[in-house]
Write a protein that holds these residues in place. Structure first.
Motif, PDB file in Angstrom:
ATOM      1  N   TRP A 124       0.747  -1.298  -0.121  1.00 41.32           N
ATOM      2  CA  TRP A 124       0.087  -0.064  -0.003  1.00 41.32           C
ATOM      3  C   TRP A 124       1.062   1.254   0.237  1.00 41.32           C
ATOM      4  O   TRP A 124       0.699   2.255  -0.644  1.00 41.32           O
ATOM      5  N   VAL A 151     -10.511   0.305  -0.697  1.00 41.08           N
ATOM      6  CA  VAL A 151     -10.604  -1.246  -1.250  1.00 41.08           C
ATOM      7  C   VAL A 151      -9.445  -1.840  -0.768  1.00 41.08           C
ATOM      8  O   VAL A 151      -9.867  -3.059  -0.126  1.00 41.08           O
ATOM      9  N   PHE A 152      -8.341  -1.318  -0.423  1.00 39.35           N
ATOM     10  CA  PHE A 152      -7.262  -2.084   0.062  1.00 39.35           C
ATOM     11  C   PHE A 152      -7.713  -2.412   1.522  1.00 39.35           C
ATOM     12  O   PHE A 152      -7.460  -3.663   1.929  1.00 39.35           O
ATOM     13  N   PHE A 183      -8.845   3.897  -3.567  1.00 38.78           N
ATOM     14  CA  PHE A 183      -8.254   2.915  -3.547  1.00 38.78           C
ATOM     15  C   PHE A 183      -7.669   2.337  -2.218  1.00 38.78           C
ATOM     16  O   PHE A 183      -7.839   1.022  -1.883  1.00 38.78           O
ATOM     17  N   VAL A 241      -8.679   9.862  -5.569  1.00 37.93           N
ATOM     18  CA  VAL A 241      -8.447   8.503  -6.381  1.00 37.93           C
ATOM     19  C   VAL A 241      -7.571   7.571  -5.027  1.00 37.93           C
ATOM     20  O   VAL A 241      -8.219   6.300  -5.046  1.00 37.93           O
ATOM     21  N   LEU A 291       1.124   6.547  -6.625  1.00 38.51           N
ATOM     22  CA  LEU A 291      -0.062   7.169  -7.136  1.00 38.51           C
ATOM     23  C   LEU A 291       0.206   8.743  -6.966  1.00 38.51           C
ATOM     24  O   LEU A 291      -0.358   9.723  -7.667  1.00 38.51           O
ATOM     25  N   PHE A 341       2.227   1.866  -3.492  1.00 36.80           N
ATOM     26  CA  PHE A 341       1.300   1.910  -4.363  1.00 36.80           C
ATOM     27  C   PHE A 341       0.757   3.646  -4.202  1.00 36.80           C
ATOM     28  O   PHE A 341       0.691   4.394  -5.189  1.00 36.80           O
TER      29      PHE A 341
END
Length: 268
Positions: free
Chosen positions: A132, A177-178, A174, A170, A139, A135
Motif C-alpha cells: 500500500w 478497497v485495500f 483505492f 483516487v 499514485l 502504491f
C-alpha cells in the motif's frame, strides 16, 4: 442469534452463523465491558500502537519525508488487528469466566504465538502495508509528478490544487478497497488462529466465508471500525488509546458471534 450455515473450509475450521445487526451492538457493548474490566491491557497495547505511530511520523519529519505521512496515516491502521491479539486473549478468558490469571500469563500467550500461525498472518499484513505504501507513492508521483515529492515537504499547497485533490480522492478510493480486502482476510482469521489450531490459509478462507455469509453486517462492521478509527486518529492518535482496545475486544466477540464451536453445534 440466527441459524447456523455450515462452511467446511478446512480441518478445524468452525461453521458460520448468519448474523444480525444486533450482533454489532452486542460486540461493541461487550468490548467496552471487557476494556473497563481489564483496562491495563487495552491501555498498554493501544499505547504501543500510538507511540509507534508517533515514532514513524517523527522519523519521517527528521528524514524530510513528510509527504509519506499521508499514505501512512491511512495505511498504519492496517497493522492494528495484529496488535490486538493480546486483547483477544483477555476477552477469551473473560468470556470463559477464567479469572485466575495475571498480566504475565497474557504476555506469555502472545509470546507463544511466534511458534504458531500468527507470524504468517503478520507477514501477510506487513507485506500488504508495504505494498500500500508503494502504491500510494506511485499514485502521488503519477498525479503530481516526481518534483512534488520533494517540494511538498516545504509546502502542502500541491494537495489543494486540482491534481492534488484528484489524487486524494483516487487514493482514498483505492485505500478503501485495500483496507476492505485486508479486513475480509483478517476480521475472523486472527482471533481464529488464537483460538484454534488451524493454518493461516484456512483462517483467511474462513474469514472471507464470514463476509460472504453476512455481507451487509460485516460491511457495517468495517464502516464502524473505519469511522471510529478515523475520528480517534484526528487528535494526534490520542483517541486510539480508548478506541483501539474497545474495537480489539469487540472484534473477539464478532468472531465468537460469527462462528460456531463443536459444542455449540451439537446444542443447536
Amino acid at each position: 442469534m440466527s441459524d447456523v450455515t455450515s462452511h467446511p473450509v478446512g480441518e478445524g475450521a468452525p461453521d458460520i452463523r448468519e448474523m444480525e445487526i444486533g450482533d454489532l451492538r452486542r460486540a461493541l457493548h461487550n468490548g467496552w465491558r471487557d476494556f473497563r474490566r481489564k483496562p491495563f491491557f487495552g491501555l498498554f497495547f493501544a499505547a504501543v500502537y500510538v507511540v509507534g505511530g508517533w515514532a514513524i511520523y517523527l522519523l519521517l519529519f527528521q528524514a524530510h519525508l513528510e509527504w509519506l505521512a499521508i499514505p501512512l496515516t491511512f495505511g498504519f491502521p492496517l497493522i492494528g488487528p495484529f496488535l490486538a491479539v493480546g486483547l483477544y486473549e483477555v476477552s477469551r478468558r473473560l468470556e470463559a469466566e477464567d479469572y485466575d490469571w495475571t498480566a504475565r500469563d497474557i504476555f506469555a500467550v502472545v509470546w507463544r504465538q511466534r511458534l504458531r500461525q500468527l507470524p504468517s498472518m503478520a507477514w501477510v499484513i506487513i507485506v500488504y502495508f508495504l505494498f500500500w505504501s508503494f502504491f500510494a507513492h506511485m499514485l502521488f508521483a503519477l498525479f503530481l509528478g516526481p518534483s512534488a515529492l520533494t517540494n511538498v515537504t516545504s509546502s502542502y499547497a500541491y494537495l489543494l490544487e486540482p491534481e492534488g485533490l484528484t489524487m486524494l480522492l483516487v487514493g482514498g478510493a483505492f485505500g478503501a478497497v485495500f483496507a476492505f480486502v485486508l479486513f475480509a482476510l483478517t476480521v475472523v482469521s486472527l482471533p481464529l488462529l488464537l483460538d484454534r489450531e488451524v493454518d493461516f490459509v484456512t483462517s483467511m478462507i474462513t474469514s472471507i466465508a464470514v463476509i460472504r455469509q453476512n455481507p451487509k453486517i460485516m460491511f457495517a462492521w468495517a464502516f464502524t471500525i473505519a469511522a471510529l478509527t478515523f475520528l480517534a486518529m484526528m487528535p494526534g492518535l490520542v483517541g486510539l488509546i480508548v478506541v483501539l482496545p474497545v474495537l480489539g475486544h469487540a472484534s473477539w466477540h464478532i468472531y465468537r458471534q460469527a462462528t460456531v464451536t463443536s459444542g455449540e453445534r451439537g446444542a443447536t
